[in-house]
Write an enzyme that holds these catalytic residues in place. Structure first.
Site, mmCIF file in Angstrom:
data_model
loop_
_atom_site.group_PDB
_atom_site.id
_atom_site.type_symbol
_atom_site.label_atom_id
_atom_site.label_comp_id
_atom_site.label_asym_id
_atom_site.label_seq_id
_atom_site.Cartn_x
_atom_site.Cartn_y
_atom_site.Cartn_z
ATOM 1 C CG HIS A 1 -1.692 1.549 -0.100
ATOM 2 N ND1 HIS A 1 -2.117 0.275 0.195
ATOM 3 C CD2 HIS A 1 -2.346 1.912 -1.220
ATOM 4 C CE1 HIS A 1 -2.982 -0.116 -0.719
ATOM 5 N NE2 HIS A 1 -3.136 0.858 -1.595
ATOM 6 C CG ASP B 1 4.724 1.267 8.068
ATOM 7 O OD1 ASP B 1 4.319 1.586 6.938
ATOM 8 O OD2 ASP B 1 5.418 0.261 8.292
#
Length: 482
Positions: A179, A388
């Site tokens: 992730h 991110d």
């Protein structure tokens, strides 16, 4: 439920065999205890839980994960059912939490994978703890998985599990999804246990990443460090087994969030929020975990400079920043909280007025209904991470803008930037560029803002969480057309 009556405790029963197993660091629920001692479970906030809950329900799967509390005793938490899911708690001692979770996962891997925004620390005892905890997760999955089951392992805390699980259960179909970002050779090569991590991931049949560049990094490292042949999207191991790697950008349940946003009570709460912060012309909103990767200080600095220069005033625009508590025992995070709160104090000290703060800062967690109201109360969503994997906050904001209003400012270093091209894309390290984006968002023509929001909503409706999960699972199953 009858008012004032506590719900029954979750029904506990032995772990059953399942044809679909999710393995993640955390369970999708948090345990809370009422003053009277009643134990309750509630769905956890966060992107992974939001993404996988509907998949779990649809597939009647089992979820293996840590409950979030450390247990140094011998009492074992039994499997139980909650929120339509069969949950299997993993035990972590206080030493496990310190060395496996706070240590290797978040003191070594997290900063290394996020471009060394903070310096990673390499302790051998942390690595030993990481290995031992990964072994326990792998054994738990081997026990609960039915013959030929699909096992989907998640994220950086469990990168050794695929190889360990394959050794225990070669009959399984194993997928892994990361992730967070996956670094290039120049960063990954620093890791003393780099080959062990790569071999761990290669235990999977399919390794998924948020962005194509991360998948390319993985395949390149597999070839360079382990000597495996790679072709297109696959690595060919010495025994002939093929491991595929690719980008599968995660998404959200757009329909669920939009339904919450459309509720009259949500709209009423959104108006209350605007009234509470002085009802300015425009509201900037940031919602992040309090983490050094999120670029919170950079965006506050840009807003502060605009106020100092007279480009904005508190009557024209105010900033509402939500910073969810995160890893509060770690020194770097304590220092970050102090820095952010001092900066907010400087902004309000210089520009705040009675009943009209220049900036509102909330160091707290909020339920989804309150988050939806915050998304509805804002005019401009500011999502500016320094690095991110995806950032689902950007997508949640879009899901709540059912009237096609609002503007999204988005860091080009977030995975979401690959998909949400109509956002105002910024380099968060460029404070002057960020200032210009804030001004542009305030002064954009409503028709232009609506056009861009409509396009992003259309894309998000077509690329929701179901499509993400189904695409990954279908490719894991070996569908030839994928």
């Amino acid at each position: 439920m009858t008012p004032g009556v506590a719900p029954d405790k979750p029904k506990r029963r032995p772990a059953m065999k399942s044809a679909f197993v999710v393995v993640a660091n955390r369970l999708p629920v948090d345990q809370t205890t009422d003053p009277d001692g009643t134990v309750r479970w509630r769905r956890s906030p966060g992107g992974l839980v939001t993404a996988l809950e509907p998949v779990m329900r649809a597939n009647k799967g089992a979820w293996i994960g840590w409950s979030g509390s450390s247990d140094d005793g011998d009492e074992r938490q039994e499997p139980f059912d909650e929120a339509g899911m069969h949950l299997i708690p993993m035990q972590l001692t206080s030493d496990d939490v310190e060395e496996y979770y706070e240590g290797f996962s978040n003191g070594t891997l997290w900063p290394l994978y996020h471009d060394v925004i903070a310096q990673p620390v390499f302790h051998r005892e942390w690595w030993d703890a990481y290995t031992k905890v990964n072994e326990r997760f792998a054994r738990a999955a081997a026990e609960v998985a039915d013959e030929g089951a699909v096992v989907w392992v998640h994220d950086y805390q469990l990168q050794l599990v695929p190889e360990m699980l394959r050794a225990l259960r070669p009959d399984l179909r194993i997928g892994f999804f990361l992730h967070i970002p996956f670094p290039p050779n120049e960063l990954f090569a620093r890791l003393p246990w780099r080959r062990q991590i790569l071999r761990g991931l290669l235990g999977a049949d399919l390794v998924g990443f948020q962005r194509p560049g991360a998948a390319a990094n993985f395949l390149r490292l597999t070839r360079r460090m382990l000597g495996h042949q790679t072709q297109a999207d696959r690595a060919i191991l010495a025994d002939g087994r093929i491991v595929r790697a690719g980008a599968f950008p995660i998404s959200i349940d757009m329909a669920e969030l939009e339904e919450i946003a459309r509720r009259p009570e949500t709209e009423a709460r959104a108006q209350e929020i605007r009234d509470e912060i002085g009802n300015p012309d425009k509201v900037f909103l940031g919602i992040d975990r309090l983490d050094y990767t999120k670029g919170i200080g950079e965006r506050i600095k840009a807003f502060f400079e605009l106020l100092n220069e007279g480009e904005l005033s508190p009557e024209e625009a105010t900033f509402l920043q939500v910073a969810t508590p995160s890893r509060e025992r770690v020194e770097e995070y304590k220092a970050l909280r102090n820095d952010v709160e001092l900066l907010v104090g400087r902004v309000n000290g210089a520009h705040g007025r009675i009943g009209r703060p220049a900036m509102t800062y909330l160091h707290n967690s909020f339920v989804r209904t309150e988050l939806a109201a915050l998304y509805r109360a804002a005019d401009v969503m500011v999502v500016t991470p320094l690095r991110d994997g995806m950032n689902l906050v950007a997508k949640e904001f879009i899901a709540c803008r059912y009237d096609n209003t609002g503007t999204l400012i988005l860091s080009e270093f977030a995975g979401a930037a690959d998909e949400l091209r109509q956002a105002l894309l910024v380099n968060p390290y460029d404070v002057d560029g960020l200032k210009q984006a804030l001004l542009q968002a305030v002064r954009v023509e409503p028709r232009e803002a609506s056009r861009k929001m409509r396009a992003m909503r259309r894309y998000l409706a077509e690329h929701d969480v179901d499509r993400w999960a189904n695409t990954f699972l279908e490719k894991l199953a070996g569908r030839p057309e994928l």
